[in-house]
Design a protein around this motif. Structure first.
Motif, mmCIF file in Angstrom:
data_model
loop_
_atom_site.group_PDB
_atom_site.id
_atom_site.type_symbol
_atom_site.label_atom_id
_atom_site.label_comp_id
_atom_site.label_asym_id
_atom_site.label_seq_id
_atom_site.Cartn_x
_atom_site.Cartn_y
_atom_site.Cartn_z
ATOM 1 N N VAL A 213 0.376 0.987 15.219
ATOM 2 C CA VAL A 213 0.515 0.089 14.069
ATOM 3 C C VAL A 213 -0.850 -0.374 13.580
ATOM 4 O O VAL A 213 -1.725 -0.740 14.381
ATOM 5 C CB VAL A 213 1.378 -1.135 14.423
ATOM 6 N N CYS A 214 -1.033 -0.381 12.269
ATOM 7 C CA CYS A 214 -2.270 -0.856 11.666
ATOM 8 C C CYS A 214 -1.945 -1.714 10.456
ATOM 9 O O CYS A 214 -1.082 -1.360 9.651
ATOM 10 C CB CYS A 214 -3.131 0.325 11.242
ATOM 11 N N ASN A 215 -2.600 -2.859 10.327
ATOM 12 C CA ASN A 215 -2.425 -3.723 9.164
ATOM 13 C C ASN A 215 -3.264 -3.229 7.989
ATOM 14 O O ASN A 215 -4.234 -2.491 8.153
ATOM 15 C CB ASN A 215 -2.823 -5.158 9.509
ATOM 16 N N GLY A 216 -2.877 -3.686 6.791
ATOM 17 C CA GLY A 216 -3.602 -3.321 5.588
ATOM 18 C C GLY A 216 -3.004 -4.005 4.386
ATOM 19 O O GLY A 216 -2.328 -5.029 4.514
ATOM 20 N N VAL A 217 -3.235 -3.428 3.207
ATOM 21 C CA VAL A 217 -2.718 -3.998 1.964
ATOM 22 C C VAL A 217 -2.233 -2.875 1.048
ATOM 23 O O VAL A 217 -2.605 -1.713 1.209
ATOM 24 C CB VAL A 217 -3.786 -4.833 1.219
ATOM 25 N N LEU A 218 -1.417 -3.264 0.087
ATOM 26 C CA LEU A 218 -1.024 -2.398 -1.020
ATOM 27 C C LEU A 218 -1.616 -2.962 -2.297
ATOM 28 O O LEU A 218 -1.587 -4.181 -2.512
ATOM 29 C CB LEU A 218 0.500 -2.325 -1.130
ATOM 30 N N THR A 219 -2.157 -2.091 -3.135
ATOM 31 C CA THR A 219 -2.825 -2.521 -4.363
ATOM 32 C C THR A 219 -2.508 -1.535 -5.493
ATOM 33 O O THR A 219 -1.947 -0.463 -5.257
ATOM 34 C CB THR A 219 -4.354 -2.577 -4.184
ATOM 35 N N ARG A 220 -2.927 -1.901 -6.708
ATOM 36 C CA ARG A 220 -2.764 -0.997 -7.845
ATOM 37 C C ARG A 220 -4.045 -0.242 -8.176
ATOM 38 O O ARG A 220 -4.018 0.681 -8.991
ATOM 39 C CB ARG A 220 -2.295 -1.789 -9.076
ATOM 40 N N THR A 221 -5.181 -0.655 -7.602
ATOM 41 C CA THR A 221 -6.460 0.000 -7.877
ATOM 42 C C THR A 221 -7.210 0.263 -6.585
ATOM 43 O O THR A 221 -7.063 -0.474 -5.600
ATOM 44 C CB THR A 221 -7.354 -0.855 -8.795
ATOM 45 N N VAL A 222 -8.040 1.289 -6.590
ATOM 46 C CA VAL A 222 -8.849 1.601 -5.418
ATOM 47 C C VAL A 222 -9.803 0.465 -5.118
ATOM 48 O O VAL A 222 -10.026 0.099 -3.953
ATOM 49 C CB VAL A 222 -9.616 2.922 -5.642
ATOM 50 N N ARG A 223 -10.385 -0.148 -6.158
ATOM 51 C CA ARG A 223 -11.396 -1.184 -5.884
ATOM 52 C C ARG A 223 -10.783 -2.404 -5.214
ATOM 53 O O ARG A 223 -11.459 -3.077 -4.423
ATOM 54 C CB ARG A 223 -12.154 -1.555 -7.151
ATOM 55 N N ASP A 224 -9.525 -2.725 -5.490
ATOM 56 C CA ASP A 224 -8.901 -3.846 -4.783
ATOM 57 C C ASP A 224 -8.817 -3.573 -3.294
ATOM 58 O O ASP A 224 -9.083 -4.454 -2.462
ATOM 59 C CB ASP A 224 -7.508 -4.115 -5.350
ATOM 60 N N THR A 225 -8.430 -2.353 -2.939
ATOM 61 C CA THR A 225 -8.382 -1.993 -1.524
ATOM 62 C C THR A 225 -9.771 -2.036 -0.913
ATOM 63 O O THR A 225 -9.964 -2.555 0.196
ATOM 64 C CB THR A 225 -7.760 -0.596 -1.359
ATOM 65 N N ALA A 226 -10.760 -1.532 -1.622
ATOM 66 C CA ALA A 226 -12.137 -1.519 -1.119
ATOM 67 C C ALA A 226 -12.674 -2.930 -0.939
ATOM 68 O O ALA A 226 -13.324 -3.242 0.075
ATOM 69 C CB ALA A 226 -13.032 -0.727 -2.073
ATOM 70 N N HIS A 227 -12.422 -3.806 -1.904
ATOM 71 C CA HIS A 227 -12.917 -5.170 -1.800
ATOM 72 C C HIS A 227 -12.198 -5.943 -0.701
ATOM 73 O O HIS A 227 -12.817 -6.770 -0.011
ATOM 74 C CB HIS A 227 -12.774 -5.883 -3.146
ATOM 75 N N PHE A 228 -10.906 -5.699 -0.522
ATOM 76 C CA PHE A 228 -10.229 -6.369 0.586
ATOM 77 C C PHE A 228 -10.807 -5.923 1.922
ATOM 78 O O PHE A 228 -11.038 -6.743 2.823
ATOM 79 C CB PHE A 228 -8.721 -6.118 0.577
ATOM 80 N N LEU A 229 -11.046 -4.628 2.070
ATOM 81 C CA LEU A 229 -11.591 -4.126 3.331
ATOM 82 C C LEU A 229 -12.960 -4.742 3.612
ATOM 83 O O LEU A 229 -13.271 -5.109 4.754
ATOM 84 C CB LEU A 229 -11.681 -2.602 3.285
ATOM 85 N N ALA A 230 -13.770 -4.888 2.568
ATOM 86 C CA ALA A 230 -15.084 -5.520 2.743
ATOM 87 C C ALA A 230 -14.938 -6.983 3.140
ATOM 88 O O ALA A 230 -15.686 -7.484 3.995
ATOM 89 C CB ALA A 230 -15.891 -5.396 1.449
ATOM 90 N N ALA A 231 -13.990 -7.682 2.521
ATOM 91 C CA ALA A 231 -13.765 -9.085 2.865
ATOM 92 C C ALA A 231 -13.271 -9.227 4.298
ATOM 93 O O ALA A 231 -13.691 -10.124 5.032
ATOM 94 C CB ALA A 231 -12.759 -9.699 1.894
ATOM 95 N N ALA A 232 -12.366 -8.336 4.697
ATOM 96 C CA ALA A 232 -11.842 -8.382 6.059
ATOM 97 C C ALA A 232 -12.935 -8.084 7.073
ATOM 98 O O ALA A 232 -13.001 -8.694 8.145
ATOM 99 C CB ALA A 232 -10.697 -7.380 6.198
ATOM 100 N N GLU A 233 -13.806 -7.156 6.728
ATOM 101 C CA GLU A 233 -14.904 -6.800 7.621
ATOM 102 C C GLU A 233 -15.908 -7.938 7.751
ATOM 103 O O GLU A 233 -16.494 -8.147 8.822
ATOM 104 C CB GLU A 233 -15.585 -5.541 7.090
ATOM 105 N N ALA A 234 -16.095 -8.701 6.681
ATOM 106 C CA ALA A 234 -16.993 -9.858 6.752
ATOM 107 C C ALA A 234 -16.452 -10.912 7.700
ATOM 108 O O ALA A 234 -17.217 -11.652 8.330
ATOM 109 C CB ALA A 234 -17.181 -10.451 5.354
ATOM 110 N N HIS A 235 -15.135 -10.984 7.822
ATOM 111 C CA HIS A 235 -14.507 -11.961 8.721
ATOM 112 C C HIS A 235 -14.493 -11.479 10.166
ATOM 113 O O HIS A 235 -14.698 -12.257 11.092
ATOM 114 C CB HIS A 235 -13.071 -12.235 8.263
ATOM 115 N N ARG A 236 -14.271 -10.180 10.341
ATOM 116 C CA ARG A 236 -14.135 -9.614 11.694
ATOM 117 C C ARG A 236 -14.711 -8.210 11.715
ATOM 118 O O ARG A 236 -14.194 -7.319 11.064
ATOM 119 C CB ARG A 236 -12.657 -9.571 12.105
#
Length: 475
Positions: A213-236
């Motif tokens: 199992v892996c957590n993540g997000v669903l989005t309508r644009t690639v950049r939303d997914t990319a920006h979320f991943l960057a934000a998540a990485e900044a936290h952990r």
């Protein structure tokens, strides 16, 4: 075709999460405006979609009014109802789970909040996420906004319906056998399953012999997914993995991409899906990438191993639910699919050690396959056929038939869960009736940057379909 969406001239407009966060930072709108617009949109479409399990509107509006930090500060979202949010019950899509509020946020919920996202409530999933369609034995199903007669996929079907219909631009999802990528394919979204360990883990899955199992997000644009991943990485920071950083566009690097058209089942990929994958292969070639047809890096034993492990998870839930789920778990209230999967495992439980070895070995097989064919990435269907009509994967179907349908439909996604490798579904195709078709790209461990760069390039070359084009919103 009955399409349902809520895009309109309000605070959300047609903005994706990145643009919405920027508008909030500039003061063009407030986070409260954004949250209220999402609440209003939900009220409009929810009677047609059944994607929301519980609202948490009052608390969300209070949170939006306060100081918010993070890359996506003020953007409204939903958390999938298999993940704890303090003060809300986690029902797992099942009557077997009690209506008892969680005492604290799950680790991933904390990571989600650190990005600045504002949860409005919990989204739907089929019971314990076993199925590839968000359908129930007694409750109404979650419907696909592109056509409400069809499945929204699963298990993150509620999240997909809410993002695709315009209620929110981004929503939590997680993936144990395709549960991010399958609803992304069904609803025309970007669905990235990250590398195992990239994001905060699921509390229960992390204790399993093979964490699928892996957590993540669903989005309508690639950049939303990319920006979320960057934000998540900044936290952990993910231990043992190369950092992804903020990916903002395609790379100049040209890749060698393996093309896979058919799964390990004896049913070939349907014509519309095959055409979408071949068209994507042609597009990649026109962009300068080297696309070569390759076999799947697995054999029939993988299907048997993964389905046995899947059945083991249902058996553990059915018979040890009070220990692994909640002390008030009621095993008499599970749905037919959970009970049948549990019984299936019980008939051959002795095969579990061999199953675990096979799933662990799959990681080495995939690495060797990429090396043998000198691949940077692989291209395949996300699912073996276009999204089915509601009822096709209902838990009330006779079990042998329903189980066979599930295995044939979700035939491409489970390999990445067993290996822990990243994969993304992109909405690069359409059926003759206008329904979205997902195409999957995958890479080796830690290569989310490569997948995001390639996804940006494909999105720019072939913009994703938009549900709001040519169809008026509900009012």
């Amino acid at each position: 075709m009955r399409q349902v969406h809520a895009f309109g001239d309000d605070a959300l407009g047609e903005l994706d999460a990145v643009a919405l966060a920027a508008a909030i930072r500039r003061g063009d709108i407030s986070a409260v405006d954004a949250a209220q617009a999402a609440v209003d949109r939900a009220a409009c479409v929810e009677p047609h979609l059944d994607a929301i399990v519980v609202d948490d509107v009052e608390r969300a509006l209070r949170l939006a009014a306060g100081p918010l930090t993070g890359r996506l500060a003020g953007v409204p979202t939903y958390v999938k109802d298999n993940t704890d949010v303090a003060g809300l019950a986690t029902r797992q899509g099942s009557r077997a789970m009690p209506d008892v509020p969680a005492a604290a946020d799950a680790p991933f919920t904390t990571q989600l909040r650190a990005a600045g996202l504002v949860p409005l409530g919990k989204s739907s999933l089929p019971e314990f996420g076993w199925s590839a369609s968000t359908e129930f034995d007694e409750w109404d199903p979650t419907r696909n906004p592109w056509d409400t007669a069809f499945s929204s996929g699963a298990s993150s079907g509620g999240a997909a319906a809410l993002v695709a219909s315009g209620v929110v631009p981004i929503a939590h999802a997680n993936d144990g056998g395709g549960s991010i990528r399958i609803p992304a394919a069904a609803c025309g979204l970007v669905g990235l399953k990250p590398t195992r360990g990239r994001l905060a883990p699921d509390v229960h899955a992390a204790q399993l012999p093979v964490d699928v199992v892996c957590n993540g997000v669903l989005t309508r644009t690639v950049r939303d997914t990319a920006h979320f991943l960057a934000a998540a990485e900044a936290h952990r920071t993910a231990p043992g993995l190369p950092p992804v950083g903020l990916v903002e566009g395609p790379s100049a690097r040209r890749l060698r991409v393996g093309l896979v058209l058919d799964s390990l089942t004896d049913t070939p990929t349907d014509a519309d899906t095959r055409a979408a994958v071949l068209a994507t292969a042609e597009l990649l070639t026109s962009l300068g990438h080297d696309v070569v047809e390759v076999p799947l890096p697995a054999d029939d034993t993988f299907v048997d191993a993964f389905t046995h492990y899947w059945a083991m998870l249902a058996f553990s839930t059915q018979h040890f639910g009070r220990r692994v789920m909640h002390p008030q778990f009621d095993k008499t209230a599970t749905d037919p699919l959970t009970r049948f999967l549990a019984a299936r495992f019980a008939r051959s439980f002795w095969r579990l050690p061999r199953t675990i070895r096979a799933l662990r070995r799959s990681e080495h097989v995939v690495r060797a396959h990429f090396a043998e064919h000198r691949l940077d990435a692989a291209l395949s269907p996300t699912v073996a056929h276009t999204t089915p009509r509601l009822g096709h994967l209902s838990p009330n179907q006779p079990f042998p038939e329903m189980f066979d349908r599930l295995v044939r439909y979700a035939a491409f996604t489970p390999l990445n869960n067993a290996t822990g490798t990243p994969a993304v579904s992109l909405p690069l195709g359409r059926t003759g009736d206008g329904l979205p078709i997902g195409v999957q790209l995958q890479a080796l461990h830690g290569q989310e940057r490569l997948l995001l760069e390639l996804s940006y390039e494909l999105e720019a070359a072939r913009p994703f379909p938009r549900i709001q084009d040519g169809v008026a919103p509900l009012s």
